[in-house]
Scaffold this motif. Sequence first.
Motif, PDB file in Angstrom:
ATOM      1  N   ASP B 531       1.211  -1.369   0.343  1.00 40.72           N
ATOM      2  CA  ASP B 531       0.233   0.297   0.361  1.00 40.72           C
ATOM      3  C   ASP B 531       1.020   1.314   0.296  1.00 40.72           C
ATOM      4  OD1 ASP B 531      -2.195  -1.476  -0.367  1.00 40.72           O
ATOM      5  OD2 ASP B 531      -2.552  -1.447   1.963  1.00 40.72           O
ATOM      6  N   SER B 532       1.860   1.318   0.347  1.00 44.56           N
ATOM      7  CA  SER B 532       2.891   2.699  -0.162  1.00 44.56           C
ATOM      8  C   SER B 532       3.108   3.422  -1.349  1.00 44.56           C
ATOM      9  CB  SER B 532       4.239   1.945   0.478  1.00 44.56           C
ATOM     10  OG  SER B 532       5.063   1.043   0.092  1.00 44.56           O
ATOM     11  N   ASN B 533       2.667   2.360  -2.001  1.00 45.79           N
ATOM     12  CA  ASN B 533       2.590   3.192  -3.089  1.00 45.79           C
ATOM     13  C   ASN B 533       1.701   3.483  -4.001  1.00 45.79           C
ATOM     14  OD1 ASN B 533       2.858   0.463  -3.620  1.00 45.79           O
ATOM     15  ND2 ASN B 533       4.232   0.680  -6.129  1.00 45.79           N
ATOM     16  N   ILE B 534       0.648   2.810  -2.786  1.00 42.92           N
ATOM     17  CA  ILE B 534      -1.078   3.347  -3.115  1.00 42.92           C
ATOM     18  C   ILE B 534      -1.249   4.867  -2.639  1.00 42.92           C
ATOM     19  CG2 ILE B 534      -3.057   2.619  -2.728  1.00 42.92           C
ATOM     20  CD1 ILE B 534      -2.439   0.151  -3.413  1.00 42.92           C
ATOM     21  N   PRO B 535      -2.233   6.151  -3.610  1.00 35.08           N
ATOM     22  CA  PRO B 535      -2.851   7.002  -2.574  1.00 35.08           C
ATOM     23  C   PRO B 535      -3.657   6.702  -2.203  1.00 35.08           C
ATOM     24  CG  PRO B 535      -3.482   7.264  -4.985  1.00 35.08           C
ATOM     25  CD  PRO B 535      -2.178   5.639  -4.914  1.00 35.08           C
ATOM     26  N   PHE B 536      -3.203   8.328  -0.235  1.00 31.95           N
ATOM     27  CA  PHE B 536      -4.653   7.964   0.592  1.00 31.95           C
ATOM     28  C   PHE B 536      -5.543   8.219  -0.869  1.00 31.95           C
ATOM     29  CE2 PHE B 536      -7.131   9.715   3.540  1.00 31.95           C
ATOM     30  CZ  PHE B 536      -6.574   9.213   4.497  1.00 31.95           C
ATOM     31  N   PRO B 537      -6.792   7.729  -0.046  1.00 35.36           N
ATOM     32  CA  PRO B 537      -8.183   8.226  -0.786  1.00 35.36           C
ATOM     33  C   PRO B 537      -8.427   9.386  -0.905  1.00 35.36           C
ATOM     34  CG  PRO B 537      -8.728   6.301   0.604  1.00 35.36           C
ATOM     35  CD  PRO B 537      -6.941   6.527   1.072  1.00 35.36           C
TER      36      PRO B 537
END
Lengths: 320, 973
Positions: B531-537
């Motif tokens: 998740d570290s490269n998934i942007p904060f929703p």
Amino acid sequence: MVSVINTVDTSHEDMIHDAQMDYYGTRLATCSSDRSVKIFDVRNGGQILIADLRGHEGPVWQVAWAHPMYGNILASCSYDRKVIVWKEENGTWEKTYEYTGHDSSVNSVCWAPHDYGLILACGSSDGAISLLSYTGDGQWEIKKISNAHTIGCNAVSWAPAVVPGSLIDQPSGQKPNYIKRFASGGCDNLIKIWKEEDGQWKEEQKLEAHSDWVRDVAWAPSIGLPTSTIASCSQDGRVFIWTCDDASGNSWSPKLLHKFNDVVWHVSWSITANILAVSGGDNKVTLWKESVDGLWVCISDVNKGQGAVSAITEGQQNEQ
Amino acid sequence: MAARWSSENVVVEFRDSQATAMSVDCLGQHAVLSGRRFLYIVNLDVPTEGHRKISRQSKWDIGAVQWNPHDSYAHYFAASSNQRVDLYKWKDGNGEVGTSLQGHTRVISDLDWAVFEPDLLVTSSVDTYIYIWDIKDTRKPTVSLSAVAGASQVKWNKKNTNCLATSHDGDVRIWDKRKPSTAVEYLAAHLSKIHGLDWHPDNEYILATSSQDNSVRFWDYRQPRKYLNILPCQVPVWKARYTPFSNGLVTVMVPQLRRENSLLLWNTFDLNTPVHTFVGHDDVVLEFQWRKQKEGSKDYQLVTWSRDQTLRMWRVDSQLQRLCANDILDGVDELIDGIALLPEPDKTLHIQDSEPQHSSGHADEEALKEDFQNDLLVGRKSDKLGLPQTLQQEFSLINVQIRNVNVEMDAVNRSCTVSVHCGNQRVKMRVMFPVQYPNNAAPSFQFAPTTTISSTMKAKLLKILNDTSLQKVKRNQSCLEPCLRQLVSYLESVVNQEDSTSSNPYALTNTVTPPLPTFARVSNAYGSYQDSNIPFPRTSGARFCGAGYLVYFTRPMTMHRAVSPTEPTPRSLSALSAYHSGLITPMKIRTETPGNLRLYSGSPTRSEKEQVSISSFYYKERKSRRWKSKREGTDASNRPIKAAGKVILQDISCLLPVHKSLGEQYILNISNIQETCQKNASSALAVGRRDLIQVWSLATVATDLCLGPKSDPDLETPWAQHPFGRQLLESLLAHYCQLHDVQTLAMLCSVFEAQSRLQGCVSSLGPFPQRSSNVLSHSRYPSFTSSGSCSSMSDPGLNAGGWNIASKETEHAFTPWCESSPDDLRYGNLTYADHRERERDQHDKNKRLLDPANTQQFDDFKKCYGEILYRWGLREKRAEVLKFVSCPPDPHKGIEFGVYCSHCRSEVRGTQCAICKGFTFQCAICHVAVRGSSNFCLTCGHGGHTSHMMEWFRTQEVCPTGCGCHCLLESTF
């Protein structure tokens, strides 16, 4: 006067991540962390739930309506790495296509201008951008730009359809020779412009100004002016307006719209491309307009939940 | 445990030193022990005597201390104290403070001297910045890396001069110091806080991380998604560092209930058992470092400092060193290659034993691979999406670490027994799962007699459980774990209410030590693994939709109240949990006493979030973030909190320069343009656009018939060339371009196009407008200066200069029509045999009010406006406007009748066959080629003009050609 015409209680069980109306402004699609996509009929101030679409196995980040000439079609993308295209057939909404070609969360979907056919661009955290083109007969052709943005791609936005060059070059009766372009933003702090050449997507431009992840890009709709405009926003709180005056599309220059105190998540252009809506982590929506002398001024501040657009001055905006 | 153990060789006690940090210099002569009041410089050759003190005045403990590792600067060391780094110089038995590095705004967590450049020092801080300082210029950092999340460790790469690594809660970021804006790589390394970070001494890509999650992991940062290897431990690992010799690794644990104050030496190629244990310290080992080898000696010395206030030195002889050597594989690279070649295992479920059974003695390569595969399997499983399908799967996935819960699962009988004790309350219940479960069939709950809670509470609890399970199974999701959590939280809230002395629910939950894991951790399907490269929703947003709507949604008021405006929203999804822990753990206490507390503050980070579904994960995270000020924080999840706000639709059409009512009222009457303009002016009056009233009045005047151009160019200059002609119109268009008023633009263009058509310009010009629209027309816009060039017929020499570039394009586009440069004139001369003809053509252009060079521009206005009219549902108005588009509309898409020539069978378009020149489709009645509305029989292929056919078949049934086909019967549709 700006007026609230409808307030829709979506009954989503978790946070909403996107809400969009269709081409005519008669239907509203919303998506949420509760893994569902909902479609409401919002005509005449009403709110009738038309469909509650289940199919994603993770939070749904974004929805996108296709142009109505292809029917009632909605695309959605999710944390579950899937892109789903939903279609209304005989009054019921069904999944018509599911794309599972990404290795990580798909963060953004955007339909190409209708002139190009039914093409969907998808940006994912695996760094790739996929282009799904409907070839008829339920078939989709997939092109993938892998490693479009290192670390991840957060947003995609198509350029409006513009016919380049002289019309004399185009034999009548054939498809106009469009140059397809779209912009993308990613975790490498870059905005990239992609152009199709001989059926291949090539990186045409790299726009560098943000100092943190780019969260959204929005290519302004065309009203017939030769200037191309892109708005971009980032984790660094900055919103830039990029303009390009030359027809070849090579020289883009940024202009800082504003530096916000918190992340800016979303930028959206009005249909005449003269107003930009900006929203972000501060839970506020602001509208910005370019004055005749080229300055961007905040014309309103849509307060959260209160549903009123109240005009405030630039000075107040800065104080906040 | 270990094969060998030893006691120290040298022990020196520094009573009352209160030193929290220690460092050994690069020459191996001195060690510095940093206490709050004094810094002790110990001569390692004679540690028992002659240590010197440097006094310091500070209320802060020293957080980190390190000697400069370069021989020439060996007498310098840096020590961090709260937000500041002091540079000390130690010379001739005297120490003094040099300069201080000030820049951080919160406590500094770590510092590290550069391996290659003696002047560079990097510091990491809770303030989210990592600064690289050049000690020659100490006023400000030379490089600033912005990490958004606070950093706990920072370490320079030992091989690559530009590379460094930082740890942020459970994540590691790899940086290139030349690219400070963003990390080059992210590793979602651990499920819990990373305490230690160490680069491999020989391989620039490999690093080891030690974490609160009871493991040491080895990484190649080029493969950030999976670790190379893992050393599972029973307790959180404080530090893990490579040895300077062969393939060793030294670890120090975070002591739990048992006092485990030994250091362990491992062979990184055989992580089953440590090769050596350094036993001796009575308290926590705070720091350990290697002393430089003495010349001529093969032995290494490990220097350790512990909270027991003793400095110990341990000899590591060559025999011990050999134990760390790799006699299985010859090099690290080979190992990595071997691992990379492993086939991907199937996604089968697999529970790894806590202590894998291996053949005693040296593990062979097979065992190593198997071990790794097991790890991989666990990794894959955590990766697996979706929910368990069968009860057995669900049971195997149940997180057994829920506090105070004991679950006995019996998949065969489709039941399980749950016992929970909380405080003095005890609940035991049996859960039965129907066969259809979880497909819309909820399990039943039954209390066992040993349950201690009252019957009213039982009823409440049953209702909660039934509601929870129903909610889940309705969506065909499994419900056991959510039910268990509800059960526990309900019980806890009951106990909390009873126990009035426990005022803080957090205090209670934190004092309960979670049991040591006996099972491999089964992490959530949506953990922080990637998740570290998934942007904060996004939780709020606004979009313009349709033709004049703004749709926006925001977080509900209840959810954002508690957020302080100074807290930035995190960047990535994984930061969510880091953020969460940052608030719950006593961050403030850390800053106040950055000594002891900082060291072992266990991070509750990820243990909290072993949730079943992503929604509850968000929910909980959000809740604790936003509801942190609420007392009933822990049981807030029991109550339904509205997580979704309302979506608001606004009509913002008043902000747009286009008006729907104008779109409805505007007319385009070709036969009477004067009237059209006047009517439109009154329409503009009705919507209050006073500027448009003037514009339409001007248009009325400009289209006056008396201004109509004469056909002979010699009689007078056309009105278009008058300042009030084309120039006026163009300045109007330029103005409305700036306002983005595409409605006015399109209407003006249409009206003047209509006017020019009325004057017969079009017929005489033929294909002209299409030809002139080229790249040039666009590049000229929006200045509209082109008017000058087109009227320049009388003096073409005037406009040389600036137009030359444009003329190249023009030439290329075969446009002899644009007399904008001498080049074109020459070209024009060649084309027109007759000078008069050329003059007439020029005159035709000059008398038009709309500059023909910009035709495509004008077309675009009309098309854009057409699109807006379409959205408004004004299709007829759209058609009216699009009539004035000069280039043909898009060809028809969809089903089309292919027409084949009836004579030569070749495919044709239009009315005449290109090959045989015959008519393609002749009307059976009038024998004229048909174009426009037609009908024909699908059986015999005969037909003709619709009107003729209608007339014929009103009375007849057979084909008019006499072919005998009963057309009406055959073509039933």
